[in-house]
Design a protein around this motif. Sequence first.
Motif, mmCIF file in Angstrom:
data_model
loop_
_atom_site.group_PDB
_atom_site.id
_atom_site.type_symbol
_atom_site.label_atom_id
_atom_site.label_comp_id
_atom_site.label_asym_id
_atom_site.label_seq_id
_atom_site.Cartn_x
_atom_site.Cartn_y
_atom_site.Cartn_z
ATOM 1 N N ARG A 107 0.842 -1.193 0.000
ATOM 2 C CA ARG A 107 0.000 0.000 0.000
ATOM 3 C C ARG A 107 0.881 1.248 0.000
ATOM 4 N NH1 ARG A 107 -5.413 -0.894 1.385
ATOM 5 N NH2 ARG A 107 -5.795 -3.053 1.955
ATOM 6 N N PRO A 108 0.412 2.329 -0.637
ATOM 7 C CA PRO A 108 1.171 3.583 -0.633
ATOM 8 C C PRO A 108 1.502 4.060 0.779
ATOM 9 C CG PRO A 108 -0.591 3.708 -2.233
ATOM 10 C CD PRO A 108 -0.786 2.423 -1.466
ATOM 11 N N TRP A 109 0.600 3.837 1.726
ATOM 12 C CA TRP A 109 0.816 4.217 3.120
ATOM 13 C C TRP A 109 2.083 3.559 3.664
ATOM 14 C CZ3 TRP A 109 0.788 1.358 7.677
ATOM 15 C CH2 TRP A 109 0.646 2.076 8.851
ATOM 16 N N THR A 110 2.253 2.258 3.357
ATOM 17 C CA THR A 110 3.442 1.532 3.817
ATOM 18 C C THR A 110 4.697 2.121 3.210
ATOM 19 O OG1 THR A 110 2.145 -0.494 4.022
ATOM 20 C CG2 THR A 110 4.549 -0.736 3.906
ATOM 21 N N ARG B 131 5.153 5.159 2.140
ATOM 22 C CA ARG B 131 5.410 6.475 2.754
ATOM 23 C C ARG B 131 6.123 6.325 4.100
ATOM 24 N NH1 ARG B 131 0.251 7.475 0.321
ATOM 25 N NH2 ARG B 131 0.507 8.950 -1.390
ATOM 26 N N HIS B 132 5.764 5.303 4.850
ATOM 27 C CA HIS B 132 6.464 5.034 6.116
ATOM 28 C C HIS B 132 7.910 4.625 5.850
ATOM 29 C CE1 HIS B 132 3.549 5.493 9.360
ATOM 30 N NE2 HIS B 132 2.645 5.182 8.446
ATOM 31 N N SER C 37 9.813 7.767 5.130
ATOM 32 C CA SER C 37 10.104 8.565 6.326
ATOM 33 C C SER C 37 11.134 7.872 7.224
ATOM 34 C CB SER C 37 8.828 8.872 7.109
ATOM 35 O OG SER C 37 8.284 7.698 7.671
#
Length: 73
Positions: free
Chosen positions: A19-22, A24-25, A28
Amino acid sequence: MAADELLTVVQAASVLGIRPWTLRHWISDRKIEVVKYGNGIVRIRRSVVERYVSRSTIRARTDGRRTTQPGLL
């Protein structure tokens, strides 16, 4: 497609199967290299994605031995 094609976070996540969320983490946490433009715009080189997959790949055993220990799932 060119090896150094710049991918969006959504495109790179799709290539990686996450997932894009993963992703992004991961960005970061600096687990993957990115190209950062002004105003927080981030792109990932296709070659970086391919290298990440290559380095994260676990090779199969070729000697025929089992890796699980008795009594473990």
